[in-house]
Design a protein around this motif. Structure first.
Motif, mmCIF file in Angstrom:
data_model
loop_
_atom_site.group_PDB
_atom_site.id
_atom_site.type_symbol
_atom_site.label_atom_id
_atom_site.label_comp_id
_atom_site.label_asym_id
_atom_site.label_seq_id
_atom_site.Cartn_x
_atom_site.Cartn_y
_atom_site.Cartn_z
ATOM 1 N N SER A 173 0.847 -1.188 0.000
ATOM 2 C CA SER A 173 0.000 0.000 0.000
ATOM 3 C C SER A 173 0.887 1.244 0.000
ATOM 4 C CB SER A 173 -0.902 0.008 1.232
ATOM 5 O OG SER A 173 -0.123 -0.002 2.418
ATOM 6 N N THR A 174 0.378 2.326 -0.530
ATOM 7 C CA THR A 174 1.140 3.572 -0.581
ATOM 8 C C THR A 174 0.318 4.706 0.031
ATOM 9 O OG1 THR A 174 0.322 4.001 -2.828
ATOM 10 C CG2 THR A 174 2.470 2.915 -2.621
ATOM 11 N N VAL A 175 1.017 5.671 0.555
ATOM 12 C CA VAL A 175 0.391 6.873 1.108
ATOM 13 C C VAL A 175 1.019 8.079 0.423
ATOM 14 C CG1 VAL A 175 -0.158 5.825 3.327
ATOM 15 C CG2 VAL A 175 2.050 6.949 3.020
ATOM 16 N N ASP A 176 0.406 9.215 0.582
ATOM 17 C CA ASP A 176 0.907 10.435 -0.046
ATOM 18 C C ASP A 176 2.089 10.978 0.755
ATOM 19 O OD1 ASP A 176 1.138 12.584 -1.709
ATOM 20 O OD2 ASP A 176 -0.412 13.777 -0.710
ATOM 21 N N VAL A 177 3.277 10.920 0.163
ATOM 22 C CA VAL A 177 4.494 11.447 0.794
ATOM 23 C C VAL A 177 5.067 12.514 -0.140
ATOM 24 C CG1 VAL A 177 6.790 10.901 1.710
ATOM 25 C CG2 VAL A 177 4.954 9.231 1.900
ATOM 26 N N LEU A 400 9.301 17.040 4.551
ATOM 27 C CA LEU A 400 9.125 18.413 5.003
ATOM 28 C C LEU A 400 9.997 18.694 6.225
ATOM 29 C CD1 LEU A 400 7.664 21.130 4.818
ATOM 30 C CD2 LEU A 400 5.863 20.152 6.264
ATOM 31 N N GLU A 401 9.970 17.791 7.197
ATOM 32 C CA GLU A 401 10.737 17.994 8.411
ATOM 33 C C GLU A 401 12.225 17.796 8.185
ATOM 34 O OE1 GLU A 401 9.243 16.030 11.828
ATOM 35 O OE2 GLU A 401 7.157 16.492 11.390
ATOM 36 N N VAL A 402 12.592 16.919 7.268
ATOM 37 C CA VAL A 402 14.003 16.748 6.935
ATOM 38 C C VAL A 402 14.543 18.027 6.302
ATOM 39 C CG1 VAL A 402 15.598 15.571 5.374
ATOM 40 C CG2 VAL A 402 14.013 14.258 6.739
ATOM 41 N N LYS A 403 13.736 18.637 5.458
ATOM 42 C CA LYS A 403 14.147 19.865 4.794
ATOM 43 C C LYS A 403 14.377 20.980 5.817
ATOM 44 C CE LYS A 403 14.591 22.374 0.967
ATOM 45 N NZ LYS A 403 15.635 22.123 -0.021
#
Length: 405
Positions: A173-177, A400-403
């Motif tokens: 399954s995939t989620v929006d990343v 986002l948090e890595v950035k």
């Protein structure tokens, strides 16, 4: 010896039934009277039915299995329809039917086997439908359909297995990343670059004075012939983002969450127009080159659908032994469920190759970060490696948090 007993057992029951028929007939002949013959004639239909059940070939059934769709993702609902057809409409009082499939199919289901009792009667065509509530990721093999039936007395029980092979591949399954390019850090000064800059040598946009280090093939010879001065072609610069994902396949309860996160990242990176590669090391070493496009995405999804957590060693030891082959400017993303200083030391050698390295520590829902992992995170930061904790169900903010970090 066991096979011999299997063949002799039905024969013994057959002889027993003939003996019972003979006993009731003899009793009616010698005793006489209404009661004796009533018992004989009442027993005969059941006895004859048992004989016919003994002779009836269950292997004469034709089996067909169908699914509602051709492609599934983990967590989807699966509806399976099994259709039996036969030419001889022999009345069967009951039949226990089982769809033979790998046990992995029912890991998240409320039942452990696709098994049901039906009453065929005289029907030539029988349809059975069952639903698997939540499909697990992986390759599931349907090999056959097994039948079992018998007579009223339970004297004869027949069993047959009809081959009917199907394979069902369930993708993760995939989620929006939402993907955001990572910064690439260099040893020369404090400069950072969000992208990998490449020159498109098929499209010259102008000329400039020759500078030491320019390639010989970039010299503009027509200008040199006219002015007797070395001039170099200027090319259009195009931006590309190369990413290499390393999947830790050490045995872990969070492995399915790791696969979901990895598949989601790959899908997001490719959809963004970037190029991605994958290194997956377990019992086998599988490495996909850094590429882009839908075909490459399909290859990676197929691997992630079948991948298992079967690595016998920790990721740090695996990286030391196997090593990674990739472009120096590619960002390296490590997906794991456990971290240690030894692993960070192994990853650090890739951070020294002018690469941006991020370690994603995947946690299950409700799982807390330990003090040891906080210590490793601080150690990784001191080595120039970013460590991001991602909880299952909350992967959307990973980049986002890595950035921001």
């Amino acid at each position: 010896m066991k096979k011999t007993l299997q063949y002799l057992k039905p024969l013994g029951k057959f002889l027993l039934l003939l003996f019972l028929i003979g006993i009731t007939f003899s009793f009616a002949m010698f005793q006489g009277g209404f009661v004796s013959w009533f018992l004989f004639y009442s027993f005969m239909p059941f006895a004859l039915y048992s004989l016919f059940v003994f002779l009836y070939p269950l292997s004469a059934f034709y089996v067909e299995r169908s699914f509602e769709a051709n492609e599934f993702k983990a967590g989807d609902e699966l509806k399976v329809t099994v259709t039996l057809s036969r030419k001889i409409p022999f009345p069967l009082f009951y039949m226990v039917m089982e769809d033979v499939v790998t046990d992995s199919m029912f890991h998240h289901s409320g039942f452990q086997k696709a098994k049901a009792m039906i009453h065929p009667g005289f029907r030539k065509r029988i349809t059975l439908t069952y639903i698997v509530d939540e499909l697990p990721r992986g390759e599931h093999i349907f090999s056959a359909v097994r039948f079992r039936t018998g007579d009223f007395f339970g004297v004869f029980e027949k069993e047959a297995t009809v081959e009917c092979k199907d394979k069902l591949l369930v993708y993760p399954s995939t989620v929006d990343v939402p993907y955001r390019p990572l910064e690439s850090r260099y040893d020369q000064g404090m400069t950072t670059s969000n992208v990998k800059i490449q020159k498109d040598t098929t499209m010259a946009t102008g000329i400039r004075e020759y500078q030491p280090g320019d390639r010989f093939s970039w010299i503009h010879w027509k200008t040199f012939a006219r002015t007797n001065e070395l001039m170099t072609k200027e090319f259009e610069e195009r931006q590309s983002h190369d990413v290499l994902i390393v999947l830790d396949r050490e045995v872990s309860p969070a492995f399915e969450a790791m696969v979901t996160f990895t598949a989601s990242m790959i899908r997001s990176i490719v959809k963004k127009g970037a190029q991605v590669g994958l290194v997956s090391i377990g019992e086998d070493h599988v490495s996909f080159p850094i590429r882009g496009g839908e075909e490459h995405l399909s290859q990676l999804s197929y691997h992630l659908a079948k991948v298992k957590h079967d690595s016998r060693f920790g990721l740090g030891k695996v990286l030391q032994g196997e090593g990674l082959n990739y472009s120096q400017s590619a960002a390296v993303l490590v997906v794991t469920s456990s971290v240690s200083k030894k692993m960070i030391m192994s990853v650090n050698q890739y951070a020294k190759r002018n690469s941006s390295v991020v370690v994603f520590l995947v946690k299950r829902v409700g799982e807390m970060v330990t003090e040891e992992e906080k210590s490793v995170k601080a150690y990784a930061s001191s080595r120039g490696i970013r460590l991001k904790v991602c909880h299952e169900g909350d992967f959307s903010s990973a980049f986002l948090e890595v950035k921001r970090a």
